[in-house]
Scaffold this motif. Structure first.
Motif, PDB file in Angstrom:
ATOM      1  N   LYS A   1      -6.040  -3.647  13.322  1.00 42.12           N
ATOM      2  CA  LYS A   1      -6.013  -2.451  14.175  1.00 42.12           C
ATOM      3  C   LYS A   1      -7.378  -1.780  14.229  1.00 42.12           C
ATOM      4  O   LYS A   1      -7.816  -1.330  15.295  1.00 42.12           O
ATOM      5  N   LEU A   2      -8.062  -1.703  13.087  1.00 44.24           N
ATOM      6  CA  LEU A   2      -9.410  -1.140  13.066  1.00 44.24           C
ATOM      7  C   LEU A   2     -10.363  -1.978  13.916  1.00 44.24           C
ATOM      8  O   LEU A   2     -11.203  -1.439  14.641  1.00 44.24           O
ATOM      9  N   ASP A   3     -10.206  -3.291  13.837  1.00 45.77           N
ATOM     10  CA  ASP A   3     -11.019  -4.200  14.642  1.00 45.77           C
ATOM     11  C   ASP A   3     -10.810  -3.919  16.131  1.00 45.77           C
ATOM     12  O   ASP A   3     -11.767  -3.837  16.899  1.00 45.77           O
ATOM     13  N   TYR A   4      -9.569  -3.731  16.529  1.00 44.39           N
ATOM     14  CA  TYR A   4      -9.251  -3.456  17.934  1.00 44.39           C
ATOM     15  C   TYR A   4      -9.901  -2.148  18.402  1.00 44.39           C
ATOM     16  O   TYR A   4     -10.482  -2.088  19.485  1.00 44.39           O
ATOM     17  N   GLN A   5      -9.811  -1.111  17.592  1.00 46.68           N
ATOM     18  CA  GLN A   5     -10.399   0.180  17.960  1.00 46.68           C
ATOM     19  C   GLN A   5     -11.924   0.112  17.975  1.00 46.68           C
ATOM     20  O   GLN A   5     -12.577   0.692  18.851  1.00 46.68           O
ATOM     21  N   LEU A   6     -12.498  -0.573  17.008  1.00 42.14           N
ATOM     22  CA  LEU A   6     -13.953  -0.697  16.944  1.00 42.14           C
ATOM     23  C   LEU A   6     -14.483  -1.479  18.140  1.00 42.14           C
ATOM     24  O   LEU A   6     -15.562  -1.178  18.658  1.00 42.14           O
ATOM     25  N   ARG A   7     -13.737  -2.458  18.604  1.00 41.79           N
ATOM     26  CA  ARG A   7     -14.161  -3.235  19.778  1.00 41.79           C
ATOM     27  C   ARG A   7     -14.285  -2.348  21.024  1.00 41.79           C
ATOM     28  O   ARG A   7     -15.126  -2.613  21.881  1.00 41.79           O
ATOM     29  N   LYS A   8     -13.469  -1.333  21.122  1.00 37.08           N
ATOM     30  CA  LYS A   8     -13.577  -0.408  22.260  1.00 37.08           C
ATOM     31  C   LYS A   8     -14.918   0.323  22.227  1.00 37.08           C
ATOM     32  O   LYS A   8     -15.585   0.463  23.255  1.00 37.08           O
ATOM     33  N   VAL A   9     -15.306   0.801  21.050  1.00 31.56           N
ATOM     34  CA  VAL A   9     -16.589   1.495  20.899  1.00 31.56           C
ATOM     35  C   VAL A   9     -17.740   0.534  21.170  1.00 31.56           C
ATOM     36  O   VAL A   9     -18.697   0.878  21.864  1.00 31.56           O
ATOM     37  N   GLU A  10     -17.646  -0.674  20.647  1.00 24.61           N
ATOM     38  CA  GLU A  10     -18.695  -1.671  20.844  1.00 24.61           C
ATOM     39  C   GLU A  10     -18.834  -2.038  22.320  1.00 24.61           C
ATOM     40  O   GLU A  10     -19.951  -2.215  22.819  1.00 24.61           O
ATOM     41  N   TYR A  11     -17.724  -2.134  23.010  1.00 27.96           N
ATOM     42  CA  TYR A  11     -17.762  -2.434  24.442  1.00 27.96           C
ATOM     43  C   TYR A  11     -18.438  -1.288  25.205  1.00 27.96           C
ATOM     44  O   TYR A  11     -19.255  -1.519  26.100  1.00 27.96           O
TER      45      TYR A  11
END
Length: 177
Positions: free
Chosen positions: A7-17
């Motif tokens: 779940k943290l990976d999914y949320q962090l990917r939004k910021v990275e995008y």
């Protein structure tokens, strides 16, 4: 625990995008600035003042904000001369070791960049061109990019350790031998 990391990976990917999109917009602005500078220089013999400094600082943003996204996509340059014939188990161990080392190095660099950013802001540091441009915003962007890269590497350590993050497929990897 594994679900938490996913779940943290999914949320962090939004910021990275989002950071990658900002880096792309910066690239577009840089291309526009350089094009206009060349046109003004050649057609009107009047270059745009401070384009060199602005482009230099913009490159910092383009690169730093793109780091976390590239790491998240697992698209870093990989040269697998010594590891191409190893079993996946050993490749994962080496990935884990490399990620831990990268986390340590990037963490130290991010920490020192944060100190430099604060020092630049407090010291009211400016560029030394025709137009004085504050330096701390470029350092802040570098700090943000490196901090999110460190966060990505920290998360990747756990994802690799729990086999939640897979290596690139062999068909995607270009191996240099």
């Amino acid at each position: 625990m594994n679900l938490l990391f996913v779940k943290l990976d999914y949320q962090l990917r939004k910021v990275e995008y989002f950071f990658a999109l900002v880096a792309g917009m910066i690239a577009l602005i840089v291309m526009l600035m350089v094009t206009l500078d060349v046109l003004f220089r050649n057609l009107f013999n009047t270059p745009i003042v401070a384009v060199y400094e602005l482009v230099t600082y913009s490159f910092i943003g383009m690169i730093a904000l793109g780091f976390p996204y590239v790491q998240a996509q697992n698209q870093n340059v990989v040269i697998e001369v010594a590891t191409s014939s190893l079993p996946a188990k050993y490749k994962n161990v080496l990935d884990l070791i490399g990620t831990v080392i990268g986390l340590f190095v990037i963490g130290v660099i991010a920490w020192q960049t944060g100190i430099s950013t604060i020092s630049s802001f407090v010291g009211n540091e400016y560029s030394s061109g025709l137009i004085r441009i504050p330096i701390w915003p470029a350092k802040l962007v570098l700090f943000l990019g490196l901090t999110f890269l460190a966060i990505r590497l920290f998360l990747d350590v756990f994802l690799i350790a729990t086999n939640s993050k897979n290596r690139k497929d062999e068909s995607e990897t270009t191996t240099i031998q």
